[in-house]
Structure formats: C-alpha cells, structure tokens
Scaffold this motif. Sequence first.
Motif, short mmCIF file in Angstrom:
data_model
loop_
_atom_site.label_atom_id
_atom_site.label_comp_id
_atom_site.label_asym_id
_atom_site.label_seq_id
_atom_site.Cartn_x
_atom_site.Cartn_y
_atom_site.Cartn_z
N ARG A 420 0.82 5.34 -0.15
CA ARG A 420 -0.01 4.97 1.01
C ARG A 420 0.86 4.64 2.23
NH1 ARG A 420 -3.47 0.22 -0.83
NH2 ARG A 420 -4.68 0.63 1.07
N ARG A 421 2.06 4.13 1.98
CA ARG A 421 2.95 3.83 3.10
C ARG A 421 3.66 5.09 3.63
NH1 ARG A 421 4.10 -0.75 -0.20
NH2 ARG A 421 6.01 0.23 -0.99
N LEU A 422 3.75 6.11 2.77
CA LEU A 422 4.53 7.29 3.13
C LEU A 422 3.76 8.30 3.97
CD1 LEU A 422 6.64 8.31 0.02
CD2 LEU A 422 7.48 7.69 2.29
N GLY A 423 2.51 8.55 3.63
CA GLY A 423 1.82 9.67 4.26
C GLY A 423 0.35 9.39 4.47
N ASP A 424 -0.31 10.34 5.15
CA ASP A 424 -1.72 10.18 5.45
C ASP A 424 -2.52 11.41 5.06
OD1 ASP A 424 -0.73 11.94 7.25
OD2 ASP A 424 -1.30 10.81 9.05
N ASP A 425 -1.99 12.24 4.16
CA ASP A 425 -2.73 13.40 3.72
C ASP A 425 -3.98 12.95 2.97
OD1 ASP A 425 -3.14 16.25 2.99
OD2 ASP A 425 -2.79 15.48 0.98
N THR A 428 -4.25 13.78 -0.88
CA THR A 428 -3.34 12.98 -1.71
C THR A 428 -3.86 11.56 -1.84
OG1 THR A 428 -1.43 14.31 -1.06
CG2 THR A 428 -0.99 12.12 -1.93
N LEU A 429 -4.28 10.97 -0.73
CA LEU A 429 -4.77 9.60 -0.77
C LEU A 429 -6.06 9.49 -1.56
CD1 LEU A 429 -4.00 8.47 2.90
CD2 LEU A 429 -2.72 7.97 0.82
N ALA A 430 -6.92 10.50 -1.43
CA ALA A 430 -8.17 10.46 -2.19
C ALA A 430 -7.92 10.57 -3.68
CB ALA A 430 -9.07 11.60 -1.74
#
Length: 901
Positions: A420-425, A428-430
Amino acid sequence: MVLLGRKREQAQIEALIAEAKDGRSASLVIRGEPGIGKSALLGHADQLAEGLQRLHGTGIETEAELPFAALHLLLRPTLDRIGALPAPQTRALEGAFGLATAPPDRFLIGLAALSLLTELAEDGPLLVLVDDAQWMDRSSAEALLFTARRLHSEGIALLFAARDTFHAPGVPELRLNGLDRQAASDLLREHTPGLGPAVRERILATSGGNPLALIELPRVPDALPDVQEPLPLPRRIQEAYEARIAVLPPDTQTMLLVAALDDAGDLDVVVRAAGKLGVGAGALGPAERAGFLSTAGGRLSFGHPLMRTAAARRAAYGERVTVHHALAGALNDDQDADRRAWHLAAAVTGRDEPIAAALEQAADRARERAGHAAAAAALERAARLTPTLAERARRLALAAEAAAEAGALEHAQILADQVRRLGDDPLTLARLAGLRGRIAFDRGNVHDAHRILLDGAASIADVDRKEAALILLDAVRNAWYLSDPAAVAEAAARLAELPLTPEDGMDGFVRAARAMADFLAGDLDRALPPFRELIAVAVAVPTGMTALRISVCSLAGISGDFDNGLAIAQSVIEECRAEGMAGLLSLGQVVLAIHQMYLGRFRDAIATATEGRQLATDIGQTHRIAHFESAMAMVAAVQGREQDCRELAERTIAHHEAHPVATIVGWAEWALGLLDLGQGRFEAALERFEAAALGPLRHQIMPIYFAPDQIEAAVRLGLPDRAAEPLTRFESWATAARHPWADAVLHRCRALLAHDEEEAQQHWEQAARSHAEANRPYERARTDLLHGEWLRRARRRNESRTRLRAALETFDRVDAAPWAERARAELRAAGETVAPGAPDLIALLSPQELQVVRLAATGATNRKIAAQLFLSPRTVSHHLYRAFPKLGVTTRTELARLDLV
C-alpha cells in the motif's frame, strides 16, 4: 551408548522405542539450545533401534526456502513404495517432490507421508529421526507434524530434535537442560583430561553444563571470553569453531565456505563450485580430519550446525558473494533452477530484473507443489530485486497472498502494508483487500474486515466488475458472521449495483446475498425462496464446486431443509475423502455435524464432530474447532452430560469473545439453555434463552430454532405471557419455511399455550399428523412426551402411556438421558411399571470406533477405511480389535447383521 547425566532422558527414549517394537506409535520433540545434546540422544535412539527399520532426516538452514526439501530428504529411500498408496496420496507426494505436475493439497501431503511410513512399518517397527527440525522448510514441517499427531498403532517412533523456534503443538516434548556439575566435570575430564584447575573451573562456569561447550571450548582456550563479559553460549562455541577454522589451510577454508553456503550437501556441486574458485577436491581432507566435514555416502555434512554457521560467518561479504556466484554456475541442470535462482539472488548487490523473474518462476513452481511458505519467501526476495515500483508492488502482493496461504498471517499483513505504501495500482490493491479483510477477520477485527472489503471492491468496480463482485461476496459473508443486518444489506446492495452480465456467472450469488440480507432483516418470505432454489441446484450437482456446495449446505440449515442439507454435506465429504481434500473436509464436517444434530442423529454428530475437531486441530483451523465444539455442546446437552456441555460451550463462548462470530456461539448458548431445560431448571433456561434472543444472535437462525424450548420453559413456569414473542418468532419462520417438521413443532407450541382442552387437542392431533410426514424422531419424541404429560394430567392415562412409551423408546435410542428419565417418571405416574432399557452396545463404542465399524460393515478393507478417515490401516485394525468384544462379534461379516445406526 552411555550419555553422562542423561539417564532419565535415555529411559524415556528407550520406552518410546519399546512401544514401537510392541506395535504402538509415539512421537517426541527433544528440545534445547545448540550443543545441549539433542543429536546425541537421537544417536542413542539410533543405536537402540538395532534391527529396526530407520529413516534419517535433517533440516538444513540454507534449504528452508525450498518446498518439501526436508521431507524429500527423509523419504527418498522409500519412494519406491509410493505406488502402494491411495491414488490421491500418490499424486500429492509426487507433486510435492516435483515428480508430477498435479497440484497437491498441502494437508493431503501430511496424510500421504503418514501412509508411506505406515506402509514401511508393515515390514516391521520403524524409527524416524529428524535432526535440526527448526530448519526444516515450513511445508515439510507441516507434513511431518500432521503425521506425528495422527500416529496411533503403526509401530512407528518419530523423534524430532529442535531448538525453541520449532513449534510443534500437540506433540509431546522432552526439554534438555545443562548437565549437573558432576556430569559436566566427568565429561570435561573424559575429553580434556589435562586441564589445570583454574581453566577447568572457568570452563565449567562458562559452559552452563552444555556438553558441546564442554568439549569444544578447551580446544581453543583463547576463544573463551572474560567471565566479566559473557556472550551467549552458542556464540562462544561458534567463536571457538571460527578460531579452529582460521588455522586450516586457505584452500580448506574456502572449501568450508562453499560447503556452508551450499543448500543441499551435494558433494559434486560443492567440488565443482570450488573448482571455479581454483580450489581442488584435496582441500576436503584437512576439513574432514579436523572433524568439520563428512563425505559419507557422497553427501557433505557438517559435524555440527554451528560449524556451518562459523564457516559462513567468518567470511567477508565479498567472499560470500563470490562463492554464491560459483555455486550458481555449478547448478546448470533444469532441475536445479530454483537453487540457482536463490544463489544468484544472494550474490546480487542491487536491483536485477532477470534474477527477480527467476525467483518469481521458482515461486510459481513452489505454489504448484503447495509450498506456499517457500513461494512467499521467493516472491518477497524477488520484489526487493525488482527495479520498477509497480512490478515490485505486484510481487510483494503475491508474496503476501502466499504467506497467508502458508498460515503466516502476521507477515502477510506486513507485506500488504508495504504494498500500500509502494503503489496505487487499483487491481493490485483490490487483490490485497480480500487478504487484508481475511487477516482482520482472523484477528477478531471483523468490523474492520468489512470496511476493508467494501473499499477494495469500490476501488475496482469500474475496472474489474467480477473481481469486485467476489470481494463483495466476502463482505456479505463476513457481515453475516457478525450478524449485522445493515452491513449485509450494504454489501448486497453494492453487489446488485454492479453491471454484471450472465457471462460472469454471478446471478445466483447476487440473489443469495440479497436473500441473506432479507433474512437478517426479518423478511423471511423474500429470503427463503432463493435459498430453496440454490439448494435444489446443489442437490443436482453430485461433484465439483465443493466450497460452493458447502455454503449452500449452510443455507439448507437456515431454511430448515435438513434432509437435503444432509445429502449435500455427505456428497461433499465423500468427494473430499476420495480426493484427499483435508482443508475442505473439515468445513464439510462442520455442516454435516450440524445437520446430523438437527435431525436427532446425535451419535453421528458426535462421531463427525470428533473426527473433524481432531483434523481441524492437526491443520490449525481454530475457528472450525470452535464450530465443532459448539455442536458437541448441543449433543452433550441433549444427553445430559452437564460437565462436558459446560466445558465445550464455555470454550466456544471464550472463542467468540476474541473472534465475535455469532454463527459459532449460537449453538453454545442454545446448548446451555437446553441443558437447563432438560435438567428441570426452567427459570435459568428461560432467562438464558431470552438473553440470547436479544443479544448478538437475535438476527440469526438459532433464536428461531430454540424458540420452542423457550416456550416450553415459560409454560412450565406458568408464565405464558413470556412465550408470546418466541411463538411469533417461530411461527413467522415456520410459515415461510413450509416444512412438515416445523409445522409439527409449531402445533406443539400452540398446544402448550392453548386456552382450553379442545383447542389443545386439535393442535396435538395436527402435530402428530405433521410429524408423520417428517424425519425428526427426537423432535417427535419431545412432542410425544409433552402430549403424554398433558394426557395424563387430563386423566387419559391409557392414551398417555402410548405417547410416553413412544417418547421413551426414541430417547433411549438416541441416548437423551434427561428426557428419557422424564418419560419414565411420567409413565410411572401414569401407572405403568417401567423396566430398565436394554443395554445399548453402540453407546459403548468411541466415536472413531463407530465410524470404523460402520465402514467395515459395508465390506470396506482396512486400507480403504484408513484412506477415508485419514488414519493408518493399523490404527483401523486397532479400533476393530477394540470394538469387536464390545459388540459381541468375532468377525467382520457379523457386523453387517448389527443395527449400527
């Protein structure tokens, strides 16, 4: 072999091996700090087992990331016997060892290991020794611990030697402490007789009675620290080894480093890697003569794990990088791809996409073999080597999922937070939302889990509607466990709003989610029809979609369709047993036990729950254990086993306090109320039912099902006003459910509350007619008992005796002791002499004996029974040996003539 100061420990091991020689099995973890004598005790066991079959295994620190490496090392000499196992188990082991491509169930691999060891034990008693168990890869440890917990009568002794980091719940332990002063002095004198008094005292004080320290420290006195600056004991020994290595020839030191960093003890690989560094095989000689290395059987092994640690620790970082490169270069076969990837990863000093990709491929292969812990480690390392942020986040997310599959939820949470700190895709987050929701749920943060799932679904609703739908289904299920109508309704509404198409195949799930929301909201007329549709579909599907059919079986329990629910559960369990799906089997057993309980098949429920609880314990499914114990508490209440009922229910309630899952605690609360009702404590029963109906359970099915018990308690107290609300509660559900048994129980309740004799008589008659159409003998007996009591009070004794005798016969058959005693008392009051009931032979059997006997009565062989019950054939034989005298039979063919229901 005499070990100084270890008489008690040696005696315990001798007794264990004697049991194996007598055909019994046992397991033991020998635990203690490095050098304390664990390996020496394994060696003692090995010497005692002269004439026995023996298998030796060990955990290797550098192999901890290779799935099933330790299990393969242990079982390699027995692989020619794999073909004798049941087909699913054969496939599981072949998949675990990379001999086949079939993806194995990780729990089935443990059963296959047990079966393989049992197959070997058919040739005679077997001793299995596993040293340095703390360094086994997680997959191997799970399989062997599963085996250890299920040993019974195979003639197998399984011993682990391990440090404190090895967790082995359910396996007996023998902890080793330091030798007493006399034994320590004797050992020191035996190995180093010429020490002066001052040095002797210093070593005795420094060693703490650790045998390895007593042997090794005197060899390099300068390596001993000042007494004023103590170091941890293993560090002292390690430094002594480092000092001894430092005086060996330079080429030998290099050879030791290569051997220390190798992950398989492969002599050929080590020699080839050393050759790339300009070191010849002759450098092995000084290391062997100094006791550091052994090359027996073409494999390299260190004299003690601390020797390996010392050889690696004393080398500079650059030296280790060079050696890892050399080892990677020596591993050029396709079968060595995973080991090569790990060595390359250890040698790289920055980001490197090709090596990261190689590690991800290694993770894929590990997952195919159910090596989830190894996959997690490979993916995490791959992520650290990945140059781009988005790709790094993707690999970390995969690592988090693999860690969760391996049961490492805490580490999975750490990895998920890093993603969650690395990216906002959003995709991936879902994906992580489902995982984070599961972790929060398992930690007891069920409200947090719900919000995580809703937010995760919302973030990808426009990108991947089907994935969003699956996340929302998880949210519906979690909110259902919470018994939170608003949360279920919110998740179901969001699911209905998704632009799903028929091709998505989600229509039935959407209707089921809406129906669950309607049920919790009390709209039973809208809720139950979709449940019935899904049940009909599941009944028509004999195999496949196992998890879905289990979920539908739960809906059958809510809608009161216990016959179809039982049929679905039995077909699911047959499939799980045939395919060896241990993880899903325990879930199927939960719903089966509950349906058996509802149908009054209490012995079956106990047998199912007992087996299921043991399986859930063996594979670490804590929620399932609570489910089983709540069902067992219900049966204990019916049978009047007060202490058992209270202990089981209180454990379930305590579990609920930490993990507020209303569906688990419901049966426990009902069980305590039913226990009071059966014992004549009507006021306590009524108060408990009323409190439960107003608490977290108020929206669940249990308050509906215990409403008739609540009504009976109120009537017996002469408080019919307090029966009005539970009558309305049960009546609204029974009208919507449309089951004969529910109609019968409803008329029973109305008869108890009738204003006059004519009205009561009509309800009693209608209850009897409806019971005749239903398959719930215990409920019919409850009605017969109450009707018989009513008839006796109305001075219609002849009629009352007919009802009471029928009730007594059923209560005796299902071992419902409090209710049987009440029926006997009523019969005596009605003027009938009641003879004691005939002895119930089936009641003499343990739950597992009953399961074994029933299967044997069908003609199944011991081997087939063992495969179905996840036991060994010898354990099956043991249960039959104990059951036959209890049943008064001497052959298997006689079992078919017995009534084993």
